[in-house]
Motif scaffolding. Structure first.
Motif, PDB file in Angstrom:
ATOM      1  N   VAL A   1      -7.788 -38.317  26.582  1.00  0.00           N
ATOM      2  CA  VAL A   1      -8.519 -38.930  25.454  1.00  0.00           C
ATOM      3  C   VAL A   1      -8.929 -40.311  25.729  1.00  0.00           C
ATOM      4  O   VAL A   1      -8.024 -41.041  25.612  1.00  0.00           O
ATOM      5  N   ARG A   2     -10.042 -40.841  25.999  1.00  0.00           N
ATOM      6  CA  ARG A   2     -10.408 -42.285  26.210  1.00  0.00           C
ATOM      7  C   ARG A   2     -10.547 -43.193  24.924  1.00  0.00           C
ATOM      8  O   ARG A   2      -9.992 -44.185  24.883  1.00  0.00           O
ATOM      9  N   SER A   3     -10.734 -42.554  24.022  1.00  0.00           N
ATOM     10  CA  SER A   3     -11.322 -43.317  22.817  1.00  0.00           C
ATOM     11  C   SER A   3     -10.615 -42.365  21.374  1.00  0.00           C
ATOM     12  O   SER A   3     -10.584 -41.224  21.403  1.00  0.00           O
ATOM     13  N   GLU A   4     -10.019 -43.080  20.318  1.00  0.00           N
ATOM     14  CA  GLU A   4      -9.708 -42.662  19.450  1.00  0.00           C
ATOM     15  C   GLU A   4     -10.353 -43.379  18.110  1.00  0.00           C
ATOM     16  O   GLU A   4     -10.757 -44.417  18.399  1.00  0.00           O
ATOM     17  N   LEU A   5     -10.472 -42.725  16.895  1.00  0.00           N
ATOM     18  CA  LEU A   5     -10.865 -43.373  15.965  1.00  0.00           C
ATOM     19  C   LEU A   5     -10.269 -44.624  15.499  1.00  0.00           C
ATOM     20  O   LEU A   5     -10.834 -45.725  15.239  1.00  0.00           O
ATOM     21  N   LEU A   6      -9.087 -44.602  15.673  1.00  0.00           N
ATOM     22  CA  LEU A   6      -8.378 -45.805  15.007  1.00  0.00           C
ATOM     23  C   LEU A   6      -8.571 -47.068  15.893  1.00  0.00           C
ATOM     24  O   LEU A   6      -8.918 -48.147  15.388  1.00  0.00           O
ATOM     25  N   GLY A   7      -8.394 -46.837  17.281  1.00  0.00           N
ATOM     26  CA  GLY A   7      -8.731 -47.890  18.276  1.00  0.00           C
ATOM     27  C   GLY A   7      -9.901 -48.349  18.262  1.00  0.00           C
ATOM     28  O   GLY A   7     -10.512 -49.710  18.385  1.00  0.00           O
TER      29      GLY A   7
ATOM     30  N   PHE B   1     -11.849 -48.286  15.371  1.00  0.00           N
ATOM     31  CA  PHE B   1     -12.169 -48.855  14.130  1.00  0.00           C
ATOM     32  C   PHE B   1     -11.642 -50.336  14.153  1.00  0.00           C
ATOM     33  O   PHE B   1     -12.151 -51.348  13.862  1.00  0.00           O
ATOM     34  N   ARG B   2     -10.552 -50.724  14.996  1.00  0.00           N
ATOM     35  CA  ARG B   2      -9.995 -51.861  15.181  1.00  0.00           C
ATOM     36  C   ARG B   2     -10.785 -52.857  16.005  1.00  0.00           C
ATOM     37  O   ARG B   2     -11.045 -53.976  15.902  1.00  0.00           O
TER      38      ARG B   2
ATOM     39  N   VAL C   1     -14.271 -52.422  16.559  1.00  0.00           N
ATOM     40  CA  VAL C   1     -15.443 -52.864  15.737  1.00  0.00           C
ATOM     41  C   VAL C   1     -14.842 -53.988  14.622  1.00  0.00           C
ATOM     42  O   VAL C   1     -15.834 -54.935  14.563  1.00  0.00           O
ATOM     43  N   THR C   2     -13.770 -53.859  14.078  1.00  0.00           N
ATOM     44  CA  THR C   2     -13.361 -54.828  13.191  1.00  0.00           C
ATOM     45  C   THR C   2     -13.458 -56.483  14.118  1.00  0.00           C
ATOM     46  O   THR C   2     -13.855 -57.213  13.426  1.00  0.00           O
ATOM     47  N   ILE C   3     -12.903 -56.394  15.076  1.00  0.00           N
ATOM     48  CA  ILE C   3     -12.696 -57.433  15.764  1.00  0.00           C
ATOM     49  C   ILE C   3     -13.981 -58.035  16.225  1.00  0.00           C
ATOM     50  O   ILE C   3     -14.340 -59.214  16.387  1.00  0.00           O
ATOM     51  N   LEU C   4     -14.816 -57.018  16.833  1.00  0.00           N
ATOM     52  CA  LEU C   4     -16.304 -57.333  17.156  1.00  0.00           C
ATOM     53  C   LEU C   4     -17.099 -57.991  15.913  1.00  0.00           C
ATOM     54  O   LEU C   4     -17.622 -59.294  16.017  1.00  0.00           O
ATOM     55  N   ARG C   5     -16.793 -57.645  14.865  1.00  0.00           N
ATOM     56  CA  ARG C   5     -17.578 -58.140  13.444  1.00  0.00           C
ATOM     57  C   ARG C   5     -16.984 -59.356  13.217  1.00  0.00           C
ATOM     58  O   ARG C   5     -17.802 -60.305  12.885  1.00  0.00           O
ATOM     59  N   LEU C   6     -15.840 -59.672  13.245  1.00  0.00           N
ATOM     60  CA  LEU C   6     -14.933 -61.001  12.800  1.00  0.00           C
ATOM     61  C   LEU C   6     -15.456 -61.958  14.019  1.00  0.00           C
ATOM     62  O   LEU C   6     -15.469 -63.170  13.706  1.00  0.00           O
ATOM     63  N   THR C   7     -15.651 -61.657  15.189  1.00  0.00           N
ATOM     64  CA  THR C   7     -15.975 -62.825  16.254  1.00  0.00           C
ATOM     65  C   THR C   7     -17.322 -62.975  16.493  1.00  0.00           C
ATOM     66  O   THR C   7     -17.649 -63.592  16.910  1.00  0.00           O
ATOM     67  N   GLY C   8     -18.056 -62.031  15.873  1.00  0.00           N
ATOM     68  CA  GLY C   8     -19.681 -62.166  15.841  1.00  0.00           C
ATOM     69  C   GLY C   8     -20.181 -61.724  17.142  1.00  0.00           C
ATOM     70  O   GLY C   8     -21.341 -62.127  17.425  1.00  0.00           O
ATOM     71  N   ALA C   9     -19.329 -60.849  17.930  1.00  0.00           N
ATOM     72  CA  ALA C   9     -20.015 -60.274  19.176  1.00  0.00           C
ATOM     73  C   ALA C   9     -21.071 -59.352  18.934  1.00  0.00           C
ATOM     74  O   ALA C   9     -20.790 -58.597  17.675  1.00  0.00           O
ATOM     75  N   ALA C  10     -22.237 -59.240  19.665  1.00  0.00           N
ATOM     76  CA  ALA C  10     -23.109 -58.098  19.479  1.00  0.00           C
ATOM     77  C   ALA C  10     -22.507 -56.964  20.243  1.00  0.00           C
ATOM     78  O   ALA C  10     -21.851 -56.954  21.176  1.00  0.00           O
TER      79      ALA C  10
ATOM     80  N   PHE D   1     -20.616 -41.792  18.338  1.00  0.00           N
ATOM     81  CA  PHE D   1     -19.067 -41.323  19.024  1.00  0.00           C
ATOM     82  C   PHE D   1     -18.596 -40.941  17.592  1.00  0.00           C
ATOM     83  O   PHE D   1     -17.693 -39.771  17.482  1.00  0.00           O
ATOM     84  N   VAL D   2     -18.429 -41.709  16.821  1.00  0.00           N
ATOM     85  CA  VAL D   2     -17.785 -41.230  15.301  1.00  0.00           C
ATOM     86  C   VAL D   2     -18.174 -39.915  14.866  1.00  0.00           C
ATOM     87  O   VAL D   2     -17.392 -39.123  14.648  1.00  0.00           O
ATOM     88  N   PHE D   3     -19.423 -39.617  14.602  1.00  0.00           N
ATOM     89  CA  PHE D   3     -19.900 -38.461  13.960  1.00  0.00           C
ATOM     90  C   PHE D   3     -19.922 -37.236  15.098  1.00  0.00           C
ATOM     91  O   PHE D   3     -19.679 -36.244  14.548  1.00  0.00           O
TER      92      PHE D   3
END
Length: 91
Positions: free
Chosen positions: A49-55, A57-58, A60-69, A78-80
């Motif tokens: 499993v290469r991706s998990e929901l928690l990772g 979520f973290r 996306v949080t960092i990307l939003r805080l840093t302003g990265a597109a 992926f989530v749905f």
């Protein structure tokens, strides 16, 4: 500063980080997005499993805080895609 159990904890606000650091952090996190749209472990490791929901979520949080597109629709798919018939999420 915040107090917890009598100890002082330093809290660094993301806004105080340099623009170069924010860009670098955003690029690094984006490099961890895989073809499924989620974020997870580097491609240097073999895992089932290469991706998990928690990772994800973290990340996306960092990307939003840093302003990265980033491609929010890709992450959303992926989530749905992990949604179970009972309404829960997981594989």
């Amino acid at each position: 500063m915040a107090e917890q159990d009598g100890r002082s904890l330093r809290i660094i606000e993301l806004g105080k980080l340099s623009a170069d650091f924010r860009r670098s952090a955003g690029r690094r996190v984006l490099s961890l997005q895989n073809g499924q749209g989620g974020f997870g472990i580097s491609s240097n490791f073999y895992v089932d499993v290469r991706s998990e929901l928690l990772g994800t979520f973290r990340a996306v949080t960092i990307l939003r805080l840093t302003g990265a597109a980033f491609d929010a629709d890709r992450v959303r798919r992926f989530v749905f895609g992990l949604r179970n018939p009972d309404g829960g999420y997981g594989r």
